[in-house]
Structures are given as structure tokens and as C-alpha cells.
Scaffold this motif. Structure first.
Motif, PDB file in Angstrom:
ATOM      1  N   THR A  73      -9.622  97.877  35.512  1.00 49.75           N
ATOM      2  CA  THR A  73      -8.374  97.658  36.030  1.00 49.75           C
ATOM      3  C   THR A  73      -7.516  98.598  36.629  1.00 49.75           C
ATOM      4  O   THR A  73      -6.138  98.164  36.696  1.00 49.75           O
ATOM      5  N   LEU A  74      -7.951  99.850  36.648  1.00 53.20           N
ATOM      6  CA  LEU A  74      -7.268 100.807  37.442  1.00 53.20           C
ATOM      7  C   LEU A  74      -6.634 100.506  38.669  1.00 53.20           C
ATOM      8  O   LEU A  74      -5.434 101.050  39.114  1.00 53.20           O
ATOM      9  N   ASN A  75      -7.576 100.131  39.330  1.00 51.55           N
ATOM     10  CA  ASN A  75      -7.235  99.641  40.911  1.00 51.55           C
ATOM     11  C   ASN A  75      -7.164  97.955  41.126  1.00 51.55           C
ATOM     12  O   ASN A  75      -8.296  97.616  40.378  1.00 51.55           O
ATOM     13  N   ALA A  76      -6.668  97.409  41.882  1.00 55.82           N
ATOM     14  CA  ALA A  76      -6.708  96.314  42.361  1.00 55.82           C
ATOM     15  C   ALA A  76      -6.768  96.284  44.186  1.00 55.82           C
ATOM     16  O   ALA A  76      -5.851  96.669  44.568  1.00 55.82           O
ATOM     17  N   ARG A  77      -7.747  95.625  44.308  1.00 54.43           N
ATOM     18  CA  ARG A  77      -7.850  95.508  45.763  1.00 54.43           C
ATOM     19  C   ARG A  77      -7.144  94.594  46.754  1.00 54.43           C
ATOM     20  O   ARG A  77      -6.953  93.297  45.964  1.00 54.43           O
ATOM     21  N   ILE A  78      -6.349  95.057  47.291  1.00 56.10           N
ATOM     22  CA  ILE A  78      -5.409  93.908  48.084  1.00 56.10           C
ATOM     23  C   ILE A  78      -5.899  92.752  48.656  1.00 56.10           C
ATOM     24  O   ILE A  78      -5.387  91.678  48.771  1.00 56.10           O
ATOM     25  N   GLU A  79      -7.163  92.685  49.454  1.00 57.19           N
ATOM     26  CA  GLU A  79      -7.763  91.895  49.687  1.00 57.19           C
ATOM     27  C   GLU A  79      -8.112  90.640  48.776  1.00 57.19           C
ATOM     28  O   GLU A  79      -8.059  89.425  49.308  1.00 57.19           O
ATOM     29  N   THR A  80      -8.244  90.787  47.761  1.00 60.77           N
ATOM     30  CA  THR A  80      -8.950  89.890  46.821  1.00 60.77           C
ATOM     31  C   THR A  80      -7.897  89.946  45.473  1.00 60.77           C
ATOM     32  O   THR A  80      -8.292  89.108  44.757  1.00 60.77           O
ATOM     33  N   ILE A  81      -6.691  90.374  45.524  1.00 63.12           N
ATOM     34  CA  ILE A  81      -5.813  90.389  44.306  1.00 63.12           C
ATOM     35  C   ILE A  81      -5.375  89.061  43.998  1.00 63.12           C
ATOM     36  O   ILE A  81      -5.163  88.988  42.766  1.00 63.12           O
ATOM     37  N   GLY A  82      -5.365  88.211  44.921  1.00 67.18           N
ATOM     38  CA  GLY A  82      -4.709  86.850  44.291  1.00 67.18           C
ATOM     39  C   GLY A  82      -6.008  86.130  43.819  1.00 67.18           C
ATOM     40  O   GLY A  82      -5.696  85.014  43.133  1.00 67.18           O
ATOM     41  N   GLU A  83      -7.248  86.518  43.773  1.00 65.93           N
ATOM     42  CA  GLU A  83      -8.262  85.737  43.526  1.00 65.93           C
ATOM     43  C   GLU A  83      -9.081  86.398  42.150  1.00 65.93           C
ATOM     44  O   GLU A  83      -9.338  85.549  41.290  1.00 65.93           O
ATOM     45  N   LYS A  84      -8.775  87.590  41.827  1.00 64.89           N
ATOM     46  CA  LYS A  84      -9.297  87.986  40.513  1.00 64.89           C
ATOM     47  C   LYS A  84      -8.564  87.464  39.238  1.00 64.89           C
ATOM     48  O   LYS A  84      -7.471  87.882  39.312  1.00 64.89           O
ATOM     49  N   ALA A  85      -9.243  87.155  38.248  1.00 67.64           N
ATOM     50  CA  ALA A  85      -8.825  86.766  37.061  1.00 67.64           C
ATOM     51  C   ALA A  85      -7.534  87.722  36.468  1.00 67.64           C
ATOM     52  O   ALA A  85      -6.458  87.383  35.941  1.00 67.64           O
ATOM     53  N   SER A  86      -8.065  88.986  36.446  1.00 63.30           N
ATOM     54  CA  SER A  86      -7.190  89.962  35.751  1.00 63.30           C
ATOM     55  C   SER A  86      -5.805  90.428  36.491  1.00 63.30           C
ATOM     56  O   SER A  86      -4.934  91.024  35.957  1.00 63.30           O
ATOM     57  N   PHE A  87      -5.863  90.030  37.862  1.00 60.78           N
ATOM     58  CA  PHE A  87      -4.892  90.323  38.635  1.00 60.78           C
ATOM     59  C   PHE A  87      -3.745  89.379  39.273  1.00 60.78           C
ATOM     60  O   PHE A  87      -2.803  89.413  39.380  1.00 60.78           O
ATOM     61  N   LYS A  88      -4.439  87.804  39.354  1.00 60.39           N
ATOM     62  CA  LYS A  88      -3.636  87.152  40.133  1.00 60.39           C
ATOM     63  C   LYS A  88      -2.095  86.573  39.494  1.00 60.39           C
ATOM     64  O   LYS A  88      -1.276  86.118  40.140  1.00 60.39           O
ATOM     65  N   ALA A  89      -2.098  86.733  37.926  1.00 60.24           N
ATOM     66  CA  ALA A  89      -0.947  86.559  37.425  1.00 60.24           C
ATOM     67  C   ALA A  89       0.238  87.437  37.765  1.00 60.24           C
ATOM     68  O   ALA A  89       1.419  87.553  37.421  1.00 60.24           O
ATOM     69  N   SER A  90      -0.211  88.686  38.426  1.00 58.76           N
ATOM     70  CA  SER A  90       0.552  89.825  38.374  1.00 58.76           C
ATOM     71  C   SER A  90       0.903  89.903  40.212  1.00 58.76           C
ATOM     72  O   SER A  90       1.474  90.995  40.370  1.00 58.76           O
ATOM     73  N   VAL A  91       0.385  89.266  40.980  1.00 53.75           N
ATOM     74  CA  VAL A  91       0.639  89.520  42.436  1.00 53.75           C
ATOM     75  C   VAL A  91       1.967  89.846  42.671  1.00 53.75           C
ATOM     76  O   VAL A  91       2.416  90.346  43.602  1.00 53.75           O
ATOM     77  N   ASN A  92       2.912  89.029  42.175  1.00 58.70           N
ATOM     78  CA  ASN A  92       4.401  89.029  42.103  1.00 58.70           C
ATOM     79  C   ASN A  92       4.926  89.875  41.241  1.00 58.70           C
ATOM     80  O   ASN A  92       6.369  89.516  41.254  1.00 58.70           O
ATOM     81  N   LYS A  93       4.581  90.674  40.490  1.00 54.80           N
ATOM     82  CA  LYS A  93       5.121  91.368  39.552  1.00 54.80           C
ATOM     83  C   LYS A  93       4.827  92.795  40.012  1.00 54.80           C
ATOM     84  O   LYS A  93       3.895  93.522  39.554  1.00 54.80           O
ATOM     85  N   ARG A  94       5.640  93.463  40.690  1.00 51.19           N
ATOM     86  CA  ARG A  94       5.513  94.443  41.341  1.00 51.19           C
ATOM     87  C   ARG A  94       6.013  95.650  40.892  1.00 51.19           C
ATOM     88  O   ARG A  94       7.118  95.582  40.165  1.00 51.19           O
ATOM     89  N   CYS A  95       5.693  96.921  40.986  1.00 46.62           N
ATOM     90  CA  CYS A  95       5.979  98.151  40.316  1.00 46.62           C
ATOM     91  C   CYS A  95       5.857  99.285  41.306  1.00 46.62           C
ATOM     92  O   CYS A  95       5.088  99.400  42.301  1.00 46.62           O
ATOM     93  N   LEU A  96       6.738 100.325  41.401  1.00 48.07           N
ATOM     94  CA  LEU A  96       6.343 101.621  41.859  1.00 48.07           C
ATOM     95  C   LEU A  96       6.007 102.462  40.860  1.00 48.07           C
ATOM     96  O   LEU A  96       6.148 102.821  39.917  1.00 48.07           O
ATOM     97  N   VAL A  97       4.649 103.127  41.400  1.00 49.69           N
ATOM     98  CA  VAL A  97       4.063 104.251  40.556  1.00 49.69           C
ATOM     99  C   VAL A  97       4.459 105.441  40.983  1.00 49.69           C
ATOM    100  O   VAL A  97       4.153 105.924  42.105  1.00 49.69           O
ATOM    101  N   LEU A  98       5.057 106.446  40.184  1.00 43.38           N
ATOM    102  CA  LEU A  98       5.764 107.661  40.694  1.00 43.38           C
ATOM    103  C   LEU A  98       4.802 108.660  40.587  1.00 43.38           C
ATOM    104  O   LEU A  98       4.271 109.227  39.601  1.00 43.38           O
ATOM    105  N   VAL A  99       4.362 109.411  41.844  1.00 42.07           N
ATOM    106  CA  VAL A  99       3.388 110.647  41.591  1.00 42.07           C
ATOM    107  C   VAL A  99       4.058 111.754  42.760  1.00 42.07           C
ATOM    108  O   VAL A  99       4.894 111.457  43.559  1.00 42.07           O
ATOM    109  N   ASN A 100       3.360 112.828  42.525  1.00 41.36           N
ATOM    110  CA  ASN A 100       3.575 113.962  43.646  1.00 41.36           C
ATOM    111  C   ASN A 100       2.487 113.833  44.451  1.00 41.36           C
ATOM    112  O   ASN A 100       2.589 114.464  45.661  1.00 41.36           O
ATOM    113  N   GLY A 101       1.078 113.065  44.166  1.00 42.27           N
ATOM    114  CA  GLY A 101       0.023 113.293  45.130  1.00 42.27           C
ATOM    115  C   GLY A 101      -1.012 112.653  44.203  1.00 42.27           C
ATOM    116  O   GLY A 101      -1.006 112.188  43.189  1.00 42.27           O
ATOM    117  N   PHE A 102      -2.233 112.428  44.892  1.00 44.76           N
ATOM    118  CA  PHE A 102      -3.388 111.977  44.394  1.00 44.76           C
ATOM    119  C   PHE A 102      -4.576 112.829  45.008  1.00 44.76           C
ATOM    120  O   PHE A 102      -4.651 113.412  45.894  1.00 44.76           O
TER     121      PHE A 102
END
Length: 206
Positions: A73-102
């Protein structure tokens, strides 16, 4: 996808770049953070946008009995985020992940035996920026401990990222300052997918 980030952020950098204080244990971070180690990274939650806290990379859904599934669950695909069991309860629980780069690797041959490593940033004069994330506060039923965990949301790659991530053509949801507030305000998540939103990125070989 997005599994490696530069998250070496001091409190002053967080304050200067995002206008918030940091509330948590001492944190220095690292310029090369491996998501599969489930590190703690500074995040800003939608229900408390005035401070940064540490979030654990790899969302743990409310129904999980333990942390065994975090590596998936490191990444959540935006196209299927509302369908996957691991993610659908958090679709509207948003956060900013603070970085310098990737970081991402470009395959130089068909089997990926030769690769070229790239460091990618938002084109903003080398300042910290945010990746779009979703989160959950999970309670360990055995210990009672509460853990705030998150996933980085990914979308179809734009032109630059498709050239670099030339196998799966994905990129993390990179948020410039003008759209961070909208992300936290629960605007329809598909509004942020490429090409509806296309951040200006820069990349270099490292």
C-alpha cells in the motif's frame, strides 16, 4: 510508481515552505528514503492543516489485523482508488506528503538490466513540495497504539515522466502551492489526475 523519495527536511524548511509548524519527535529525515522500510515522513493532514506530523509510509486500512500488508500500500492508483479495499475508506482523508524530491529509474534495455537513475522535483527553485497522499489512523488492537499511515497517490505519467518511467508510465501526484489546499479540501479526486492537472517537473540524472 513512487517508492523512493528525498525527505531530508528540517523544521525551518517545513515552516518556510508550507507555513506550518512541526509537532512530533526529533526528525531529520534522509535524502534517500526507501518506502519498503515503512519510514516516518512529515505529512500535513486535512483535519489539522496548520501543523506537520510524522506519518508512516504504507497505509493500514481500518479493518487490518496487523501491519503485514503495508508493503502493498505504498502507492494508490488514482484510477482505482475508490474501488480497492485498502484505500476506499480513505479517499476523502487527504494529506500532503512533504519532500524535496523523488527518484525513478529509466530502463535502458528491454529487461531492465541497465537503468538510469533520475532525481525529480517540482520546478520551484529547488524548494520542498508536497505529494498528494491519503491516510488512515489505525489502532493496534493488541497494544492500543494508534498509528497514522499514508499512501502516495499516483496517476498516469505526463510527458517528462513517461520518458523516464518508461515501463509503467506512472508518476506520483505532485502538488504545487496553488492546488495543495484544493487537495486537502476533498475536491473530487479525479480532478487531480493527468491530464486534468499537469505539474511542471524537472529531472536530472544522479
Amino acid at each position: 510508481m513512487c517508492y523512493y523519495v528525498d525527505a531530508k527536511l528540517a523544521k525551518k524548511q517545513i515552516k518556510d515552505a508550507f507555513g506550518v509548524g512541526y509537532n512530533g519527535p526529533d526528525y531529520e529525515g534522509s535524502s534517500f528514503v526507501n518506502g519498503f522500510a515503512h519510514p516516518n515522513i512529515p505529512i500535513i493532514l486535512d483535519d489539522n492543516p496548520d501543523e506537520a506530523i510524522l506519518g508512516n509510509w504504507g497505509i493500514i486500512p481500518p479493518w487490518a489485523k496487523n501491519r503485514d500488508g503495508q508493503k502493498m500500500t505504498l502507492n494508490a492508483r488514482i484510477e482505482t482508488i475508490g474501488e480497492k479495499a485498502s484505500f476506499k475508506a480513505s479517499v476523502n482523508k487527504r494529506c500532503l506528503v512533504l519532500v524535496n524530491g523523488f527518484y525513478e529509474w529509466k530502463w535502458l534495455d528491454a529487461k531492465g538490466k541497465e537503468k538510469e537513475k533520475f532525481y525529480i522535483q517540482l520546478d520551484n527553485d529547488d524548494k520542498p513540495f508536497a505529494l498528494g497522499g491519503i491516510y488512515n489512523v489505525w489502532t493496534d488492537k493488541e497494544t492500543g497504539e494508534q498509528l497514522t499511515s499514508f499512501s502516495i497517490v499516483t496517476t498516469e505519467a505526463n510527458e517528462l515522466m513517461a520518458e523516464i518511467h518508461n515501463t509503467k508510465h506512472r508518476m506520483p501526484m505532485v502538488l504545487d502551492k496553488t492546488i495543495q489546499e484544493a487537495w486537502l479540501d476533498d475536491r473530487k479526486i479525479q480532478d487531480f489526475s493527468f491530464p486534468h492537472y499537469n505539474p511542471k517537473l524537472v529531472a536530472k540524472v544522479v
